[in-house]
Design an enzyme around this catalytic site. Structure first.
Site, PDB file in Angstrom:
ATOM      1  N   GLY A 135       0.905  -1.533   0.058  1.00  0.00           N
ATOM      2  CA  GLY A 135       0.108   0.405   0.081  1.00  0.00           C
ATOM      3  C   GLY A 135       0.811   1.499   0.041  1.00  0.00           C
ATOM      4  O   GLY A 135       2.442   1.226  -0.027  1.00  0.00           O
ATOM      5  N   LYS A 190       1.939   0.344 -10.306  1.00  0.00           N
ATOM      6  CA  LYS A 190       1.802   2.120 -10.065  1.00  0.00           C
ATOM      7  C   LYS A 190       3.151   2.326 -10.607  1.00  0.00           C
ATOM      8  O   LYS A 190       3.614   3.980 -10.321  1.00  0.00           O
ATOM      9  CB  LYS A 190       1.667   2.216  -8.392  1.00  0.00           C
ATOM     10  CG  LYS A 190       1.689   1.641  -7.757  1.00  0.00           C
ATOM     11  CD  LYS A 190       3.407   1.922  -7.004  1.00  0.00           C
ATOM     12  CE  LYS A 190       3.460   1.198  -5.632  1.00  0.00           C
ATOM     13  NZ  LYS A 190       5.309   1.088  -5.873  1.00  0.00           N
ATOM     14  N   ASN A 255      11.650   5.278  -8.121  1.00  0.00           N
ATOM     15  CA  ASN A 255      11.021   5.169  -9.973  1.00  0.00           C
ATOM     16  C   ASN A 255      10.274   6.240  -9.462  1.00  0.00           C
ATOM     17  O   ASN A 255      10.877   7.202 -10.788  1.00  0.00           O
ATOM     18  CB  ASN A 255       9.558   4.311  -9.044  1.00  0.00           C
ATOM     19  CG  ASN A 255       9.537   2.769  -9.112  1.00  0.00           C
ATOM     20  OD1 ASN A 255       9.984   2.050 -10.328  1.00  0.00           O
ATOM     21  ND2 ASN A 255       9.117   2.575  -7.711  1.00  0.00           N
TER      22      ASN A 255
END
Length: 332
Positions: A135, A190, A255
């Protein structure tokens, strides 16, 4: 209940401290002697957290046999190392061990989600279930006890609830869920969107652009995840939009940082020449490209990230590629 955390990096250390704060019996296994000694002797993990002082109850070891007899084993290693680590610890595990996965990505060769890799790599009689603890969270904030909420996802709800009780406290709240496919695909995808967000920021685009990227990126995540059986509502929760927002906007995101460097330089060349960090979205982009192409799933943002990373497409041309596609209805 005894917990062993495999991996003395940032996330393994931060989660170890959560359990130490909860007065749980926890120890961290690490291969790096400097990190292990730093935790044991100085109550720090300076490589990752600089001056942050850790709970003195948290200890570490280089002896993998510490896994023997553990009730919970938490794997905090890169996705590329999950399969090998599972095979190494299999002989130490007692029957009905709960294995907790915190990695977000896919097997680099088989494209499997991490829960499937773990189930395949550990003897069935040793494994009660896999619980994915995932999460919107960064270790750098959890370790200083910032308020955080994430999910414990498992096909066995009883085990998810045990993990929920194990970790939850006044600053770290755990929800449970059972949509393993949707949650793990969302948490992996994501990372690709975060690279895209970093690239756009590095190119100089601002709030409007990031809002568009997050919103359209979420649509791609839903499209991909539901194709493979994930529930659409999952992507509206913590492992979907929650994880997407934090990773696309945070200075702590590797990222995003990777993408930002690529965008600023308008080339991927320096990243490939000098990067030494684990950036999960880089591998994920390659896998998503391969799988989406095979199954005819439209993933335009992921595809542009893939083209930048692996075909050396200039980042400043990718925004035009996305903006000048055929016009369409938003929810068609």
């Amino acid at each position: 209940m005894r917990t062993v955390i495999i991996g003395s990096g940032s996330w393994g250390t931060a989660l170890g401290q959560v359990l130490a704060d909860n007065q749980q019996d926890v120890i961290v296994y690490g291969r790096n002697q400097a990190e292990v000694s730093d935790i044991n002797e100085n109550h720090h993990n300076t490589k990752y957290f600089k001056e942050t002082e850790l709970n003195p109850l948290l200890t570490a070891t280089q002896d993998l046999s510490v896994v023997e007899g553990a009730d919970f084993v938490l794997l905090a290693v890169p996705t590329i190392a999950i399969e090998d680590m599972c095979r190494k610890i299999d002989g130490y595990l007692k029957p009905n061990t709960i294995v907790i996965n915190v990695s977000k990505g896919f097997h680099p060769e088989t494209n499997e989600r991490m829960s499937d890799v773990i189930r395949r790599s550990i003897s069935s009689n040793k494994l009660s279930s896999v619980v994915s603890l995932i999460g919107p969270s960064h270790a750098e904030e959890v370790v200083i006890r910032q308020l955080t909420t994430i999910d414990a996802i498992s096909l066995k709800m009883e085990d998810a609830k045990q993990v929920q009780m194990l970790f939850s406290n006044r600053y770290f709240r755990i929800y449970t869920g059972s949509d393993e496919i949707g949650s793990e695909l969302g948490a992996a995808l994501k990372n690709v969107m975060a690279i895209a967000s970093g690239i756009l920021s590095g190119l100089g685009y601002q709030d409007n652009t990031r809002a568009a990227l997050i919103t359209r990126g979420l649509q791609e995540m839903v499209r991909y995840g539901t194709f493979f059986g994930g529930q659409e509502r999952t992507f509206m929760g913590l492992t979907g939009i929650g994880d997407l927002i934090v990773t696309c906007t945070s200075k702590h995101s590797r990222n995003f940082e990777c993408g930002y460097q690529i965008g600023q330089e308008n080339t991927v060349d320096n990243f490939w020449a000098n990067n030494t960090k684990t950036v999960e979205g880089v591998r994920t982009a390659k896998i998503v490209h391969r799988v989406a192409e095979k199954n005819h799933i439209s993933m335009p943002i992921c595809e542009e990230v893939y083209q930048i990373l692996y075909n050396h497409k200039k980042p400043d041309t990718c925004a035009d590629s996305l903006m000048l596609r055929d016009l369409k209805e938003e929810f068609r």
